[in-house]
Scaffold this active site. Structure first.
Site, short mmCIF file in Angstrom:
data_model
loop_
_atom_site.label_atom_id
_atom_site.label_comp_id
_atom_site.label_asym_id
_atom_site.label_seq_id
_atom_site.Cartn_x
_atom_site.Cartn_y
_atom_site.Cartn_z
N HIS A 258 -12.55 11.01 -8.69
CA HIS A 258 -13.73 10.91 -7.62
C HIS A 258 -13.94 12.22 -7.23
O HIS A 258 -13.25 13.16 -7.22
CB HIS A 258 -13.18 10.22 -6.40
CG HIS A 258 -14.06 9.61 -5.35
ND1 HIS A 258 -14.74 10.21 -4.51
CD2 HIS A 258 -14.84 8.32 -5.42
CE1 HIS A 258 -15.83 9.79 -4.05
NE2 HIS A 258 -15.70 8.49 -4.37
N ASP A 309 -13.75 1.20 -7.70
CA ASP A 309 -14.17 0.12 -8.88
C ASP A 309 -13.24 -0.19 -9.78
O ASP A 309 -13.21 -1.40 -10.35
CB ASP A 309 -15.17 1.05 -9.69
CG ASP A 309 -16.35 1.44 -9.12
OD1 ASP A 309 -16.81 0.21 -8.03
OD2 ASP A 309 -17.29 2.35 -9.29
N1 ACO Z 1 -11.03 9.88 -16.97
C1 ACO Z 1 -10.48 11.12 -17.71
N2 ACO Z 1 -10.85 12.20 -17.26
C2 ACO Z 1 -11.64 12.64 -16.04
C3 ACO Z 1 -11.99 11.34 -15.46
C4 ACO Z 1 -11.87 10.11 -15.65
N3 ACO Z 1 -12.06 8.93 -15.13
N4 ACO Z 1 -12.53 11.89 -14.24
C5 ACO Z 1 -12.56 13.00 -14.33
N5 ACO Z 1 -11.73 13.64 -15.43
C6 ACO Z 1 -11.67 14.90 -15.90
C7 ACO Z 1 -12.62 15.51 -16.42
O1 ACO Z 1 -12.67 15.32 -17.91
C8 ACO Z 1 -12.36 16.80 -16.22
O2 ACO Z 1 -11.43 17.35 -17.05
P1 ACO Z 1 -11.63 19.09 -17.66
O3 ACO Z 1 -11.64 19.98 -16.20
O4 ACO Z 1 -10.19 19.17 -18.47
O5 ACO Z 1 -12.85 19.05 -18.36
C9 ACO Z 1 -11.83 16.88 -14.78
O6 ACO Z 1 -11.20 15.83 -14.53
C10 ACO Z 1 -13.22 17.04 -13.74
O7 ACO Z 1 -14.10 16.30 -14.05
P2 ACO Z 1 -15.43 16.14 -13.41
O8 ACO Z 1 -16.34 14.97 -14.27
O9 ACO Z 1 -15.88 17.41 -13.49
O10 ACO Z 1 -15.25 15.70 -11.76
P3 ACO Z 1 -16.34 14.98 -10.87
O11 ACO Z 1 -15.93 15.41 -9.52
O12 ACO Z 1 -17.75 15.24 -11.39
O13 ACO Z 1 -15.84 13.63 -11.20
C11 ACO Z 1 -16.47 11.30 -11.23
C12 ACO Z 1 -16.23 12.32 -10.46
C13 ACO Z 1 -17.84 11.27 -12.00
C14 ACO Z 1 -16.51 10.02 -10.75
C15 ACO Z 1 -15.45 11.25 -12.39
O14 ACO Z 1 -14.00 11.17 -11.92
C16 ACO Z 1 -15.57 10.09 -13.31
O15 ACO Z 1 -16.35 9.98 -14.37
N6 ACO Z 1 -15.14 9.14 -13.29
C17 ACO Z 1 -15.39 7.65 -14.20
C18 ACO Z 1 -16.37 6.81 -13.61
C19 ACO Z 1 -16.03 6.21 -12.23
O16 ACO Z 1 -15.07 5.61 -12.06
N7 ACO Z 1 -17.22 6.29 -11.21
C20 ACO Z 1 -16.84 5.72 -9.98
C21 ACO Z 1 -17.16 6.57 -8.76
S1 ACO Z 1 -16.67 5.93 -7.36
C22 ACO Z 1 -17.96 4.80 -7.14
O17 ACO Z 1 -18.99 4.93 -7.48
C23 ACO Z 1 -17.41 3.73 -6.08
#
Ligand code: ACO
Length: 372
Positions: A258, A309
């Site tokens: 998140h 989710d």
């Molecule tokens: N699975 C694997 N790795 C992940 C995940 C994940 N779900 N989420 C983050 N990471 C990792 C990224 O790969 C990244 O790693 P790195 O630094 O080695 O490249 C690091 O964690 C940071 O990730 P970002 O995408 O930059 O973090 P951000 O703050 O943008 O992420 C997000 C937030 C978009 C929700 C992300 O965690 C994600 O894509 N999750 C999956 C989608 C999801 O479940 N969305 C629902 C959100 S809640 C809602 O809408 C109710």
């Protein structure tokens, strides 16, 4: 530009003020913790709280429920329009078109006053479940079921989908999920709604745009993507290998991580218990075990806790709801939060218009087309 501050994805940026909810010290709506609300309130009470600023007194709640019940029937042209949308259209696209189409039949379209916005918000809240259920039945070759004003919003939603009364447990599970989805500060779709409202556009336009933002799998669309993951894994005994392979392949695991909750999403924690209870009642213990294995490995290896989710997808699956209804159900609930933000923005408006850091070429001299 002086004092230039740039944060990709606006991470950590305070982009505005709100009195509607905060995620500081846990998630609360208008000062009430979501744990308290989910345990004791109905979705209608929570919707009233978010829209009007405080919990309703008995008379206020009865009147609110009455208005919602009366507004739930949509114009027949809306049902006709749903029939015209090709059966294969994405359900979120249908919800987006539905919100937009409802505007044409709203008596307050064109009036952006505080009072009119509240009336429009109530009508959208009452009508989006009708759009969702009618579309689902039409695409399944069934006739829409008329809303039943005597039922709660959650009970009526399940009634209109199934044409049979839901069990108390199913109705309560739906109600709690709607409470938890109702509002969440400056997330992507809410920010979209506020940007639209800030141009002095209107509530239906803001909600329509917000639905577009919610559709993406990094936001609301994740609850459907979670179910695809669980279906792909198949069973609890395959979960460990699947998740270790997925992490090794650097796959993004839907339902985890998140932007703001780095140590856990309180909504996910709350819903997990309800989900486990429903799994026992509906014979889905294997899926709960599968989810537990995946969760413990993602948390252990990546330090990424689940978001809302993750359990909500399973909850909807246990309620036998088709996967492509999951994000539309999020819409049914978040209409409340979006509307409250549109009203808050409009009541104290300043156009949202940030700047961009320019990364294009230096100034160039124009060359006539023949000489390029
Ligand atoms: N699975 C694997 N790795 C992940 C995940 C994940 N779900 N989420 C983050 N990471 C990792 C990224 O790969 C990244 O790693 P790195 O630094 O080695 O490249 C690091 O964690 C940071 O990730 P970002 O995408 O930059 O973090 P951000 O703050 O943008 O992420 C997000 C937030 C978009 C929700 C992300 O965690 C994600 O894509 N999750 C999956 C989608 C999801 O479940 N969305 C629902 C959100 S809640 C809602 O809408 C109710």
């Amino acid at each position: 530009m002086t004092n230039e501050v740039y944060s990709p994805g606006l991470e950590g940026v305070i982009a505005g003020e709100t009195a509607i909810s905060t995620i500081t010290g846990g998630l609360s709506y208008r000062g009430y913790s979501i744990e308290d609300l989910a345990a004791h309130a109905t979705f209608e009470e929570v919707a009233y709280l978010i829209l009007y600023g405080d919990l309703p007194k008995r008379g206020e709640l009865d009147a609110f429920n009455k208005r919602l019940g009366a507004a739930a029937t949509v114009a027949p042209q809306v049902i006709d329009a749903l029939r015209l949308i090709p059966p294969k259209a994405s359900f979120m696209d249908v919800m987006r078109s539905g919100a937009s189409f409802l505007a044409h039949f709203d008596p307050d379209a064109g009036d952006n006053s505080h009072e009119a916005n509240l009336r429009k918000a109530e009508r959208l809240l009452a009508q989006m479940p009708t759009v969702l259920a009618a579309r689902h039945r039409l695409r399944s070759g069934q006739q829409p079921v008329a809303p039943d004003a005597k039922r709660s919003l959650s009970g009526n939603l399940l009634w209109m989908l199934w044409n049979e009364p839901p069990t108390d447990r199913a109705e309560r599970a739906m109600d709690v999920s709607l409470i938890l989805y109702a509002e969440h500060e400056y997330n992507a779709s809410t920010f979209t709604a506020r940007v639209i409202a800030s141009t002095m556009s209107d509530l239906h336009s803001a909600v329509t745009g917000a639905i577009g933002a919610l559709k993406g799998p990094l936001h609301g669309g994740a609850n459907e993507a979670v179910m695809d993951v669980l279906a792909e894994v198949g069973s609890a005994d395959k979960a460990e290998k699947w998740i270790r392979d997925a992490l090794a392949a650097k796959r993004r695991i839907m339902g985890f991580g998140h932007r703001v909750y780095k140590h856990g999403d309180p909504r996910a924690t709350y819903l997990k218990t309800l989900c486990a209870e429903l799994a026992v009642e509906t014979g889905h213990q294997d899926m709960e075990r599968m989810a537990d294995v995946i969760e413990s490995i993602v948390v252990g290896e990546k330090k990424l806790p689940p978001n809302l989710d993750w359990p909500s997808a399973r909850l909807y699956h246990y309620l036998k709801l088709p996967v492509d209804l999951y994000t539309p159900l999020f819409v049914v609930s978040r209409v409340v939060g979006w509307s409250a933000h549109v009203i808050e923005q409009s009541d104290n408006n300043r156009l949202i218009r940030p700047r961009a850091r320019y990364t294009g070429p230096e100034a160039k001299k124009f060359v006539a087309v023949e000489k390029r």
